[in-house]
Design an enzyme around this catalytic site. Structure first.
Site, mmCIF file in Angstrom:
data_model
loop_
_atom_site.group_PDB
_atom_site.id
_atom_site.type_symbol
_atom_site.label_atom_id
_atom_site.label_comp_id
_atom_site.label_asym_id
_atom_site.label_seq_id
_atom_site.Cartn_x
_atom_site.Cartn_y
_atom_site.Cartn_z
ATOM 1 N N HIS A 243 0.844 -1.194 0.000
ATOM 2 C CA HIS A 243 0.000 0.000 0.000
ATOM 3 C C HIS A 243 0.878 1.243 0.000
ATOM 4 O O HIS A 243 2.058 1.186 0.334
ATOM 5 C CB HIS A 243 -0.903 0.022 1.234
ATOM 6 C CG HIS A 243 -0.160 0.263 2.510
ATOM 7 N ND1 HIS A 243 0.646 -0.701 3.094
ATOM 8 C CD2 HIS A 243 -0.051 1.368 3.301
ATOM 9 C CE1 HIS A 243 1.196 -0.213 4.185
ATOM 10 N NE2 HIS A 243 0.816 1.044 4.339
ATOM 11 N N ASP A 245 0.738 5.055 1.821
ATOM 12 C CA ASP A 245 0.022 5.737 2.898
ATOM 13 C C ASP A 245 -0.798 6.890 2.319
ATOM 14 O O ASP A 245 -0.247 7.752 1.630
ATOM 15 C CB ASP A 245 1.005 6.284 3.935
ATOM 16 C CG ASP A 245 1.726 5.185 4.693
ATOM 17 O OD1 ASP A 245 1.233 4.038 4.698
ATOM 18 O OD2 ASP A 245 2.784 5.471 5.284
ATOM 19 N N HIS A 299 4.776 0.125 -0.177
ATOM 20 C CA HIS A 299 5.566 -0.577 0.832
ATOM 21 C C HIS A 299 4.710 -1.618 1.546
ATOM 22 O O HIS A 299 3.476 -1.649 1.391
ATOM 23 C CB HIS A 299 6.193 0.393 1.829
ATOM 24 C CG HIS A 299 5.208 1.271 2.542
ATOM 25 N ND1 HIS A 299 4.582 2.360 1.951
ATOM 26 C CD2 HIS A 299 4.741 1.241 3.826
ATOM 27 C CE1 HIS A 299 3.782 2.948 2.826
ATOM 28 N NE2 HIS A 299 3.860 2.286 3.968
ATOM 29 N N ARG A 309 7.681 -8.743 16.003
ATOM 30 C CA ARG A 309 8.151 -7.422 15.574
ATOM 31 C C ARG A 309 7.160 -6.372 16.040
ATOM 32 O O ARG A 309 5.950 -6.551 15.918
ATOM 33 C CB ARG A 309 8.282 -7.345 14.051
ATOM 34 C CG ARG A 309 8.671 -5.949 13.544
ATOM 35 C CD ARG A 309 8.843 -5.942 12.027
ATOM 36 N NE ARG A 309 9.253 -4.619 11.550
ATOM 37 C CZ ARG A 309 8.459 -3.755 10.940
ATOM 38 N NH1 ARG A 309 7.176 -4.067 10.710
ATOM 39 N NH2 ARG A 309 8.912 -2.583 10.540
#
Length: 393
Positions: A243, A245, A299, A309
């Site tokens: 996607h 942002d 990204h 994570r």
């Protein structure tokens, strides 16, 4: 649409999913299943791991903060080169106290380690920008991200707004008052840092240094805490799907596990964690403010097989009613306006209720904005068919 300020009137929302029950991302139960649940599976061609890393040197902010002109010019050049190419760069010597970051990690760990029933007390409501979400299962039914998030609204300007301390303690109790204060402090630090970056972006574009700082000074941003649990079949899913942002600027702090990847030169490239740094990327809204000169890059986040994570993403936005329009002197150097005027609230409404953010979000939104009002309902229905066929089948 002409270049005058306007408000896009959207037809009634056509939501991507109407849940019949509250979604639960109970990682302790999900990880006991022999195979990854079907709703978390992504197409195989989307899940291969990056084989290369981005090696751009980090941007040192110390010179700019100290008033060093030579260092400021260097930082602006580095940012310009990154934003013309892919829109991602890392910053060091940013002025954010390490103790604030350490406290963020500590309280974020505490929250995500809570029992799922406790986290559900702060479940994000449909269409809201704040609250807890398990895999975004309240909005989508397939291609779900293997993650859970906890988001907050942060008002830049002083005055009545969304009080983080009250919000946290109202859902989790007074034991979490310190956590609320840490999240509030972190947002304040991110606002300071984002305004510094906005000055450097202005310098790099050759516009008045304070132009973007003043535009965002009274904005309303979002802080999102991300938790990506490990999974033995990590190669079959994604922590965050590909996607761009839709927001203006993202400042990300990632732990030392890694997993952030950008799509550059037709391949995925990893952005490895750099000690004491923040990752910064341009969003669709700032791409429009730069008249398309700076790039909002595709990204994603991949899942680790063995290690959890965690990351914190601060999404900077202008005030809802401000018109997104590039500076006049920037447009004069371009052949034409690339995007019509819009407000952040228009684009936000589009992504929250009509369209799942991807590489084409701004393009699809602009097409809707330019369509005659009578045709917008038809166009949105076509978009919904596209979204469902791409993500929800």
């Amino acid at each position: 649409m002409d270049s005058s300020a306007s408000t896009l009137v959207l037809p009634p929302p056509s939501v991507l999913k109407t849940p019949t029950e509250e979604p639960v991302f109970d990682i302790s139960l999900l990880q006991k299943q022999p195979n990854l649940p079907a709703q978390f599976l992504w197409p195989r061609e989307d899940t291969y791991f990056a084989q290369e890393q981005l090696h751009d040197p980090p941007v040192d902010l110390k010179g700019f903060l100290d008033g060093d002109q030579e260092a400021t010019d260097l930082a602006a050049r580095q940012i310009k080169n990154a934003c013309l190419s892919h829109g991602f760069f890392q910053v060091i010597n940013h002025g954010v106290d390490a103790s604030v970051i350490e406290a963020m990690h500590r309280h974020t760990d505490t929250f995500f380690n809570l029992h799922v029933s406790k986290k559900m007390a702060l479940l994000r409501k449909p269409g809201a920008l704040f609250g807890y979400s398990g895999a975004h299962a309240d909005r989508f039914s397939s291609n779900l991200p293997w993650k859970e998030t906890f988001s907050f609204i942060y008002e830049h300007a002083d005055g009545p707004g969304h009080d983080l301390v009250d919000y946290i303690t109202s859902g989790l109790g007074q034991d979490f008052e310190e956590a609320g204060r840490v999240y509030q402090k972190y947002c304040e630090e991110m606002k300071k840092l984002s305004l510094v970056i906005m000055e450097l972006l202005a310098i790099s574009l050759g516009v008045e240094q304070l132009h973007f700082r003043e535009f965002f000074q009274d904005g309303c941003s979002i802080l999102r805490l991300n938790n990506y649990p490990p999974h033995k079949e990590a190669g079959l899913t994604l922590g965050t799907g590909p996607h761009c942002d839709p927001t203006s600027l993202t400042i990300l702090h990632q732990d030392n596990v890694g997993g952030l990847e950008i799509f550059l030169d037709n391949k995925w490239i990893a952005i490895p964690p750099f000690p004491d740094s923040f990752v910064v990327n341009i969003g669709d809204t700032f791409m429009a403010l730069s008249n398309g000169k700076y790039k909002s890059c595709l990204h994603r986040a991949v899942v680790n097989k063995e290690r959890v994570r965690r990351s914190f993403a601060f999404f900077m936005n202008p005030r809802d009613d401000k018109t997104v329009r590039p500076p006049p002197n920037l447009v004069r150097r371009q052949e034409a306006r690339q995007y019509p005027d819009f407000t952040w609230s228009d684009l936000r409404e589009f992504t929250q209720n009509h369209y799942r953010a991807d590489a084409n979000t701004l393009q699809k939104f602009v097409r809707l904005a330019r369509a005659p009002r009578k045709q917008r309902g038809f166009y949105l229905r076509c978009l919904m068919c596209y979204v469902k066929s791409s993500f929800l089948n």
